[in-house]
Write a protein that holds these residues in place. Structure first.
Motif, PDB file in Angstrom:
ATOM      1  N   ARG A   1       0.584  -0.803   0.167  1.00 23.79           N
ATOM      2  CA  ARG A   1       0.020   0.093   0.023  1.00 23.79           C
ATOM      3  C   ARG A   1       1.080   1.008  -0.091  1.00 23.79           C
ATOM      4  O   ARG A   1       0.315   2.285  -0.643  1.00 23.79           O
ATOM      5  N   VAL A   2       2.138   1.651   0.767  1.00 24.68           N
ATOM      6  CA  VAL A   2       2.977   2.195   0.282  1.00 24.68           C
ATOM      7  C   VAL A   2       3.125   2.929  -1.197  1.00 24.68           C
ATOM      8  O   VAL A   2       2.862   3.326  -1.107  1.00 24.68           O
ATOM      9  N   GLU A   3       3.801   2.123  -1.659  1.00 28.47           N
ATOM     10  CA  GLU A   3       4.218   1.839  -2.843  1.00 28.47           C
ATOM     11  C   GLU A   3       3.087   2.496  -4.154  1.00 28.47           C
ATOM     12  O   GLU A   3       2.928   3.059  -5.031  1.00 28.47           O
ATOM     13  N   PHE A   4       1.404   1.805  -3.560  1.00 31.09           N
ATOM     14  CA  PHE A   4       0.698   2.521  -4.058  1.00 31.09           C
ATOM     15  C   PHE A   4       0.443   3.675  -4.089  1.00 31.09           C
ATOM     16  O   PHE A   4      -0.273   4.777  -5.091  1.00 31.09           O
ATOM     17  N   ILE A   5      -0.196   4.326  -2.690  1.00 35.49           N
ATOM     18  CA  ILE A   5      -0.349   5.360  -2.508  1.00 35.49           C
ATOM     19  C   ILE A   5       1.087   6.387  -3.188  1.00 35.49           C
ATOM     20  O   ILE A   5       0.665   7.535  -3.810  1.00 35.49           O
ATOM     21  N   SER A   6       2.340   6.175  -3.022  1.00 40.33           N
ATOM     22  CA  SER A   6       3.918   6.677  -3.697  1.00 40.33           C
ATOM     23  C   SER A   6       3.379   6.939  -5.148  1.00 40.33           C
ATOM     24  O   SER A   6       3.443   7.884  -5.698  1.00 40.33           O
ATOM     25  N   ASN A   7       3.133   6.086  -5.698  1.00 38.58           N
ATOM     26  CA  ASN A   7       3.100   5.924  -7.456  1.00 38.58           C
ATOM     27  C   ASN A   7       1.246   7.152  -7.916  1.00 38.58           C
ATOM     28  O   ASN A   7       0.914   7.563  -8.424  1.00 38.58           O
ATOM     29  N   MET A   8       0.592   7.096  -6.767  1.00 39.49           N
ATOM     30  CA  MET A   8      -0.643   7.598  -7.092  1.00 39.49           C
ATOM     31  C   MET A   8      -0.288   9.153  -6.766  1.00 39.49           C
ATOM     32  O   MET A   8      -0.598  10.124  -7.647  1.00 39.49           O
ATOM     33  N   LEU A   9       0.427   9.240  -5.796  1.00 40.71           N
ATOM     34  CA  LEU A   9       1.128  10.809  -5.770  1.00 40.71           C
ATOM     35  C   LEU A   9       1.330  11.136  -6.694  1.00 40.71           C
ATOM     36  O   LEU A   9       1.912  12.748  -7.461  1.00 40.71           O
ATOM     37  N   THR A  10       2.762  10.577  -7.353  1.00 36.02           N
ATOM     38  CA  THR A  10       4.092  10.855  -8.157  1.00 36.02           C
ATOM     39  C   THR A  10       2.664  10.609  -9.609  1.00 36.02           C
ATOM     40  O   THR A  10       3.471  12.112 -10.563  1.00 36.02           O
TER      41      THR A  10
END
Length: 283
Positions: free
Chosen positions: A213-222
């Motif tokens: 979920r950390v990578e998932f949210i990071s990708n959304m923000l990117t």
């Protein structure tokens, strides 16, 4: 004007949207001003008629909506100048022309899906049977009831849910499967219309959130313009209700027969995911 894009998450039921938007609300420079308040069934503001373009305009202009109380699953945080503003929105009949509003406020549209059709179907079936009992009730949305529990109560409830097993009504399962493929087509049709009008579409998948979920949210923000190394707050107020696969809770020879009967709907659903992926804007 914010240096980040604003966003909307289009979703259907039982796709993990609540946990995702809860975690987004915890992030620095992200403001989530409402939960499901723009759904027709949840519309409780003093704004008069349900005029979606007008309501969305107010949200992106002010970061707020009159009469709305932020949902308890969201992290309380005041809006700061320059924040990315976003929320989830369930597709439903009655939508009018949104592209001009989305363009005016630099809105990217995330389209949330689940890749695993059989698991999504099983989750809907278990929920439809209302077999999840918490205390003296069988809540339609057990994730919210569990979120309000103490740690000890939550563990007990999740353990009980994990042990659930049930036989399958083939006709009921088939109706749910047909509805899933139909509503997915309607959502992808809508996203296709937005893409043709110049709105950026970003497909996202619940399984990726579960995996990391950390990578998932990071990708959304990117994708919204945040730096790739933006610090991610690893918090969401919602716990995954079914710790083991929902399909493992269904058994009996009828279940095996039912799986065969829904393959056409599974293929139709898969084709919609292929259509959706083609809408992704190249980096």
């Amino acid at each position: 004007m914010s240096e980040y894009s604003n966003f909307i998450i289009l979703y259907n039921a039982r796709e993990g949207s609540s946990a995702i938007v809860s975690m987004l609300s915890a992030q620095k420079s992200v403001h989530v001003p409402l939960f499901e308040d723009l759904d027709r069934r949840e519309f409780k503001t003093n704004e008069g008629d349900w005029n979606l373009p007008s309501l969305i305009t107010k949200v992106f202009q002010t970061g707020d909506l009159q009469g709305v109380t932020r949902h308890f699953t969201l992290f309380p945080k005041k809006r700061q100048e320059g924040d990315a503003i976003g929320f989830k929105l369930r597709l439903q009949k009655g939508y009018v022309d949104l592209p001009p509003v989305l363009k005016a406020f630099n809105v990217k549209v995330f389209v949330l899906s689940r890749r695993n059709f059989m698991e999504l179907l099983s989750s809907h079936y278990v929920n439809a049977k209302r077999v999840v009992t918490l205390g003296d009730t069988q809540p339609a949305y057990p994730q919210f009831a569990i979120a309000k529990m103490s740690e000890q109560e939550r563990k007990k409830a999740l353990d009980e849910i994990d042990l659930l097993r049930m036989k399958v009504d083939c006709s009921e399962l088939k109706l749910i499967a047909e509805n899933l493929s139909r509503t997915r087509k309607r959502l992808v049709d809508f996203a296709t219309g937005l893409a043709r009008r110049g709105i950026e579409i970003v497909p996202i998948f619940y399984e990726d959130f579960v995996d990391d979920r950390v990578e998932f949210i990071s990708n959304m923000l990117t994708s919204l313009g945040f730096p790739p190394d933006w610090p991610i707050v690893d918090q969401t107020k919602l716990t995954k209700v079914m710790q083991s696969p929902a399909k493992d809770k269904l058994h009996g020879w009828v279940w095996q027969w039912a799986r065969a009967r829904v393959q056409t709907d599974r293929i139709r659903y898969w084709r919609q995911l292929r259509r959706l992926e083609k809408l992704r804007t190249p980096n």
